[in-house]
Design a protein around this motif. Structure first.
Motif, PDB file in Angstrom:
ATOM      1  N   PRO A  48      -7.876  -5.910  17.328  1.00  6.41           N
ATOM      2  CA  PRO A  48      -8.649  -4.715  16.957  1.00  6.41           C
ATOM      3  C   PRO A  48      -8.051  -3.454  17.559  1.00  6.41           C
ATOM      4  O   PRO A  48      -7.134  -3.515  18.390  1.00  6.41           O
ATOM      5  CB  PRO A  48     -10.020  -5.020  17.550  1.00  6.41           C
ATOM      6  CG  PRO A  48      -9.701  -5.822  18.788  1.00  6.41           C
ATOM      7  CD  PRO A  48      -8.483  -6.654  18.447  1.00  6.41           C
ATOM      8  N   THR A  49      -8.588  -2.302  17.165  1.00  4.57           N
ATOM      9  CA  THR A  49      -8.087  -1.003  17.618  1.00  4.57           C
ATOM     10  C   THR A  49      -9.241  -0.122  18.064  1.00  4.57           C
ATOM     11  O   THR A  49     -10.287  -0.075  17.404  1.00  4.57           O
ATOM     12  CB  THR A  49      -7.325  -0.284  16.477  1.00  4.57           C
ATOM     13  OG1 THR A  49      -6.235  -1.100  16.043  1.00  4.57           O
ATOM     14  CG2 THR A  49      -6.793   1.064  16.936  1.00  4.57           C
ATOM     15  N   TRP A  50      -9.077   0.576  19.175  1.00  2.00           N
ATOM     16  CA  TRP A  50     -10.062   1.544  19.635  1.00  2.00           C
ATOM     17  C   TRP A  50      -9.800   2.884  18.937  1.00  2.00           C
ATOM     18  O   TRP A  50      -8.700   3.431  19.006  1.00  2.00           O
ATOM     19  CB  TRP A  50      -9.969   1.708  21.147  1.00  2.00           C
ATOM     20  CG  TRP A  50     -10.941   2.660  21.769  1.00  2.00           C
ATOM     21  CD1 TRP A  50     -10.654   3.865  22.353  1.00  2.00           C
ATOM     22  CD2 TRP A  50     -12.362   2.485  21.908  1.00  2.00           C
ATOM     23  NE1 TRP A  50     -11.795   4.450  22.842  1.00  2.00           N
ATOM     24  CE2 TRP A  50     -12.864   3.624  22.577  1.00  2.00           C
ATOM     25  CE3 TRP A  50     -13.244   1.481  21.522  1.00  2.00           C
ATOM     26  CZ2 TRP A  50     -14.215   3.787  22.875  1.00  2.00           C
ATOM     27  CZ3 TRP A  50     -14.593   1.635  21.811  1.00  2.00           C
ATOM     28  CH2 TRP A  50     -15.066   2.769  22.477  1.00  2.00           C
ATOM     29  N   VAL A  51     -10.796   3.384  18.244  1.00  2.00           N
ATOM     30  CA  VAL A  51     -10.641   4.617  17.472  1.00  2.00           C
ATOM     31  C   VAL A  51     -11.381   5.760  18.148  1.00  2.00           C
ATOM     32  O   VAL A  51     -12.573   5.660  18.470  1.00  2.00           O
ATOM     33  CB  VAL A  51     -11.171   4.427  16.032  1.00  2.00           C
ATOM     34  CG1 VAL A  51     -11.134   5.766  15.272  1.00  2.00           C
ATOM     35  CG2 VAL A  51     -10.337   3.402  15.287  1.00  2.00           C
ATOM     36  N   VAL A  52     -10.656   6.840  18.360  1.00  2.00           N
ATOM     37  CA  VAL A  52     -11.214   8.094  18.859  1.00  2.00           C
ATOM     38  C   VAL A  52     -10.779   9.186  17.880  1.00  2.00           C
ATOM     39  O   VAL A  52     -10.139   8.911  16.867  1.00  2.00           O
ATOM     40  CB  VAL A  52     -10.716   8.395  20.292  1.00  2.00           C
ATOM     41  CG1 VAL A  52     -11.243   7.367  21.277  1.00  2.00           C
ATOM     42  CG2 VAL A  52      -9.185   8.422  20.349  1.00  2.00           C
ATOM     43  N   GLY A  53     -11.118  10.424  18.192  1.00  2.00           N
ATOM     44  CA  GLY A  53     -10.762  11.496  17.276  1.00  2.00           C
ATOM     45  C   GLY A  53      -9.270  11.590  16.999  1.00  2.00           C
ATOM     46  O   GLY A  53      -8.844  11.799  15.861  1.00  2.00           O
ATOM     47  N   SER A  54      -8.446  11.413  18.033  1.00  3.22           N
ATOM     48  CA  SER A  54      -7.005  11.639  17.897  1.00  3.22           C
ATOM     49  C   SER A  54      -6.300  10.637  16.988  1.00  3.22           C
ATOM     50  O   SER A  54      -5.246  10.946  16.436  1.00  3.22           O
ATOM     51  CB  SER A  54      -6.344  11.635  19.276  1.00  3.22           C
ATOM     52  OG  SER A  54      -6.528  10.381  19.915  1.00  3.22           O
ATOM     53  N   ASN A  55      -6.845   9.428  16.838  1.00  3.45           N
ATOM     54  CA  ASN A  55      -6.181   8.463  15.950  1.00  3.45           C
ATOM     55  C   ASN A  55      -7.037   8.082  14.737  1.00  3.45           C
ATOM     56  O   ASN A  55      -6.712   7.154  14.015  1.00  3.45           O
ATOM     57  CB  ASN A  55      -5.784   7.199  16.729  1.00  3.45           C
ATOM     58  CG  ASN A  55      -6.977   6.371  17.196  1.00  3.45           C
ATOM     59  OD1 ASN A  55      -8.107   6.850  17.220  1.00  3.45           O
ATOM     60  ND2 ASN A  55      -6.712   5.128  17.581  1.00  3.45           N
ATOM     61  N   MET A  56      -8.114   8.807  14.516  1.00  4.74           N
ATOM     62  CA  MET A  56      -9.010   8.490  13.407  1.00  4.74           C
ATOM     63  C   MET A  56      -8.309   8.641  12.054  1.00  4.74           C
ATOM     64  O   MET A  56      -8.471   7.812  11.143  1.00  4.74           O
ATOM     65  CB  MET A  56     -10.241   9.389  13.469  1.00  4.74           C
ATOM     66  CG  MET A  56     -11.409   8.922  12.617  1.00  4.74           C
ATOM     67  SD  MET A  56     -12.870   9.991  12.824  1.00  4.74           S
ATOM     68  CE  MET A  56     -13.302   9.668  14.548  1.00  4.74           C
ATOM     69  N   ASN A  57      -7.517   9.691  11.916  1.00  6.74           N
ATOM     70  CA  ASN A  57      -6.831   9.936  10.642  1.00  6.74           C
ATOM     71  C   ASN A  57      -5.819   8.845  10.333  1.00  6.74           C
ATOM     72  O   ASN A  57      -5.591   8.506   9.157  1.00  6.74           O
ATOM     73  CB  ASN A  57      -6.135  11.303  10.663  1.00  6.74           C
ATOM     74  CG  ASN A  57      -5.667  11.742   9.287  1.00  6.74           C
ATOM     75  OD1 ASN A  57      -6.464  11.806   8.356  1.00  6.74           O
ATOM     76  ND2 ASN A  57      -4.382  12.040   9.172  1.00  6.74           N
ATOM     77  N   ASP A  58      -5.216   8.270  11.370  1.00  5.48           N
ATOM     78  CA  ASP A  58      -4.171   7.266  11.176  1.00  5.48           C
ATOM     79  C   ASP A  58      -4.709   5.842  11.133  1.00  5.48           C
ATOM     80  O   ASP A  58      -3.927   4.893  11.051  1.00  5.48           O
ATOM     81  CB  ASP A  58      -3.135   7.374  12.304  1.00  5.48           C
ATOM     82  CG  ASP A  58      -2.379   8.695  12.271  1.00  5.48           C
ATOM     83  OD1 ASP A  58      -2.170   9.225  11.167  1.00  5.48           O
ATOM     84  OD2 ASP A  58      -2.024   9.202  13.349  1.00  5.48           O
ATOM     85  N   THR A  59      -6.011   5.693  11.182  1.00  8.71           N
ATOM     86  CA  THR A  59      -6.602   4.349  11.155  1.00  8.71           C
ATOM     87  C   THR A  59      -7.634   4.251  10.034  1.00  8.71           C
ATOM     88  O   THR A  59      -7.312   3.892   8.916  1.00  8.71           O
ATOM     89  CB  THR A  59      -7.229   4.001  12.520  1.00  8.71           C
ATOM     90  OG1 THR A  59      -8.125   5.057  12.922  1.00  8.71           O
ATOM     91  CG2 THR A  59      -6.169   3.810  13.581  1.00  8.71           C
ATOM     92  N   VAL A  60      -8.867   4.589  10.325  1.00  8.71           N
ATOM     93  CA  VAL A  60      -9.937   4.378   9.342  1.00  8.71           C
ATOM     94  C   VAL A  60      -9.819   5.281   8.122  1.00  8.71           C
ATOM     95  O   VAL A  60     -10.206   4.893   7.012  1.00  8.71           O
ATOM     96  CB  VAL A  60     -11.328   4.551   9.999  1.00  8.71           C
ATOM     97  CG1 VAL A  60     -11.553   3.469  11.039  1.00  8.71           C
ATOM     98  CG2 VAL A  60     -11.481   5.935  10.627  1.00  8.71           C
ATOM     99  N   ILE A  61      -9.276   6.485   8.292  1.00  9.88           N
ATOM    100  CA  ILE A  61      -9.089   7.380   7.147  1.00  9.88           C
ATOM    101  C   ILE A  61      -7.903   6.909   6.308  1.00  9.88           C
ATOM    102  O   ILE A  61      -8.001   6.803   5.077  1.00  9.88           O
ATOM    103  CB  ILE A  61      -8.878   8.834   7.609  1.00  9.88           C
ATOM    104  CG1 ILE A  61     -10.100   9.330   8.406  1.00  9.88           C
ATOM    105  CG2 ILE A  61      -8.609   9.735   6.412  1.00  9.88           C
ATOM    106  CD1 ILE A  61     -11.387   9.358   7.627  1.00  9.88           C
ATOM    107  N   ARG A  62      -6.802   6.600   6.952  1.00  8.15           N
ATOM    108  CA  ARG A  62      -5.622   6.094   6.234  1.00  8.15           C
ATOM    109  C   ARG A  62      -5.954   4.842   5.430  1.00  8.15           C
ATOM    110  O   ARG A  62      -5.498   4.682   4.285  1.00  8.15           O
ATOM    111  CB  ARG A  62      -4.511   5.767   7.234  1.00  8.15           C
ATOM    112  CG  ARG A  62      -3.234   5.190   6.616  1.00  8.15           C
ATOM    113  CD  ARG A  62      -2.437   4.423   7.660  1.00  8.15           C
ATOM    114  NE  ARG A  62      -3.186   3.268   8.170  1.00  8.15           N
ATOM    115  CZ  ARG A  62      -2.838   2.570   9.251  1.00  8.15           C
ATOM    116  NH1 ARG A  62      -1.772   2.924   9.948  1.00  8.15           N
ATOM    117  NH2 ARG A  62      -3.561   1.529   9.638  1.00  8.15           N
ATOM    118  N   ASP A  63      -6.731   3.957   6.024  1.00  6.34           N
ATOM    119  CA  ASP A  63      -7.064   2.692   5.372  1.00  6.34           C
ATOM    120  C   ASP A  63      -8.178   2.823   4.337  1.00  6.34           C
ATOM    121  O   ASP A  63      -8.572   1.828   3.721  1.00  6.34           O
ATOM    122  CB  ASP A  63      -7.497   1.660   6.427  1.00  6.34           C
ATOM    123  CG  ASP A  63      -6.347   1.238   7.317  1.00  6.34           C
ATOM    124  OD1 ASP A  63      -5.198   1.620   7.054  1.00  6.34           O
ATOM    125  OD2 ASP A  63      -6.615   0.502   8.302  1.00  6.34           O
TER     126      ASP A  63
END
Length: 431
Positions: A392-407
């Protein structure tokens, strides 16, 4: 992925607190885990080795899967060689929208990418009814299923399905939740102790980043009364925060930093409204609480709602979660939640279909797919099961675009409408 706000599950015995998930060839994830023997491999329920028509498929591993489903084409020769149908049984449509929005379509996409035609797989939903889940399994076996992928509503249903499948020579993949009754069962999920560790690490970082002084911590655990995964989550975050892997912990527990645990309560059946009531009572009795740990986004939002009603502003009292829900992402961007654990469902569905394809062809899945063993807790009958655990991955503001938004797990336009364009642009999200 995930924690379901599950209602009506059978009670899990207290010994589940000792359930371990053992990663092969690696150090254990938590204090209650035991490393596997050096060089050992989980025994295959099918009792055969990979070979023959496996070909390129033997190179498929847990790290092979991606958003494009590109690895699934390597399984086509195995699909052609396989026999029988693969039945998929999802648990419900009410505890989480994931089963309709993600699991079902991703399973379909994975099967098609692996070369299955529509007669070779079947996807059903038990609609939250125990008897329906058992009946669906029986019906699939009657229609010639050689492999079942099922997400058990509870341990009782899991045992019934496993026993029935074993008596008919059908291999089983327990999807997202482990049960231990059958002799031909694999477990596919995310590393649940790791999920908890990410929550704990995110919480510790957040306490520092938000400048919380002399933390007085309250923990709102998930449904440990019904859900073995909830026990593993708590073991993970307790090991990080308190250097203890038991759950729940007694009030007054401290750590080396001088933090104090004010209370640690289980939310029966993962019911968010119950969690809100529990926290309201605790916060009224202990207004000194200035940091909280929650097992999922639903419980975090329950706490956030109470805090807002008490006039508590952003970045004052940390909360945590998992599932990367849109509500959780809103709370993260608005400064009410530290982060959330994201468990990409498209990885989990591909993993399950890949293992099912090997089993359907009479082959043992390769070592790259089977990277762990799940053991039943002390006092619970059953045998260790080979497992495939994703990261799994811990999502915060700084990586939100590259994780849940990208997917496309979260729709950017909907998120930005809720939090405002400026909050999105601040972390690089464009609606």
């Amino acid at each position: 992925m995930r924690v379901r706000n599950t209602v009506g599950r059978a009670r899990i015995v207290g010994a589940l607190a000792s359930m371990s998930v053992v990663a092969l060839g690696m150090a254990a994830c938590g204090n209650t885990n035991t490393p596997a023997s050096s060089g050992s491999t989980p025994s295959s329920p099918m009792g055969s080795s990979t070979g023959g028509s496996a070909g390129a498929a033997s190179g498929v591993s847990v790290s092979s899967f991606d958003l494009a489903f590109s690895a699934m084409s390597q399984l086509k020769s195995l699909t052609t060689a396989g026999k029988g149908m693969v039945g998929v049984i999802l648990p419900d449509t009410t505890s989480s929208t994931r089963y309709v929005d993600f699991d079902a379509p991703f399973f379909k996409k994975a099967f098609e990418a692996a070369g299955y035609d529509s007669s070779q797989y079947k996807i059903d939903n038990a609609q939250g009814v125990d008897a329906t889940e058992v009946a669906l399994a029986q019906a699939d076996i009657a229609k010639g299923a050689s492999v079942l992928i099922f997400d058990p509503l509870n341990s009782t249903v899991g045992s019934q399905v496993q026993s029935y499948a074993a008596s008919h020579g059908v291999a089983l993949i327990s999807y997202d939740r482990a049960t231990f009754a059958g002799s031909k069962t694999y477990y596919v999920s995310f590393d649940n102790v790791k999920v908890g560790k990410l929550i704990g690490q995110g919480f510790v970082s957040c306490v520092d980043a938000w400048g919380v002084k002399s933390p007085k911590v309250f923990e709102l655990d998930g449904g440990q009364d019904t859900d073995p995964n909830a026990v593993s989550f708590a073991q993970g975050y307790n090991s990080v925060i308190w250097d203890k892997s038991t759950t729940p912990l007694p009030a007054g527990t401290t750590n080396g930093k001088g933090w104090v645990l004010v209370g640690d309560k289980i939310t029966p059946n993962w019911v968010n409204a119950t969690g809100a009531t529990i926290f309201t009572q605790q916060f009224t009795a202990h207004p000194e609480i200035n940091a909280t740990v929650e097992a999922n986004d639903g419980l975090a939002n329950a706490v956030v709602t109470v805090l807002k009603s008490k006039g508590v502003g952003p970045k004052k009292v940390p909360t945590t979660g998992q599932d990367a829900t849109i509500q959780g992402m809103e709370n993260v961007l608005q400064g009410y939640q530290c982060g959330s654990v994201y468990k990409p469902i498209y990885l989990e569905t591909q993993d399950a279909v890949a293992i099912a394809t090997f089993l359907r062809a009479g082959q043992a899945p390769p070592k790259g797919l089977i990277n762990a063993v799940t053991n039943p807790p002390p006092g619970v009958s059953g045998a260790p099961q080979p497992a495939s655990l994703l990261t799994p991955t811990w999502v915060v503001g700084s990586n939100m675009n590259d994780t849940v938004i990208r997917d496309k797990f979260i729709v950017a336009a909907a998120l930005c409408k809720a939090v405002g364009a400026s909050a999105c642009s601040a972390v690089g999200i464009t609606p």
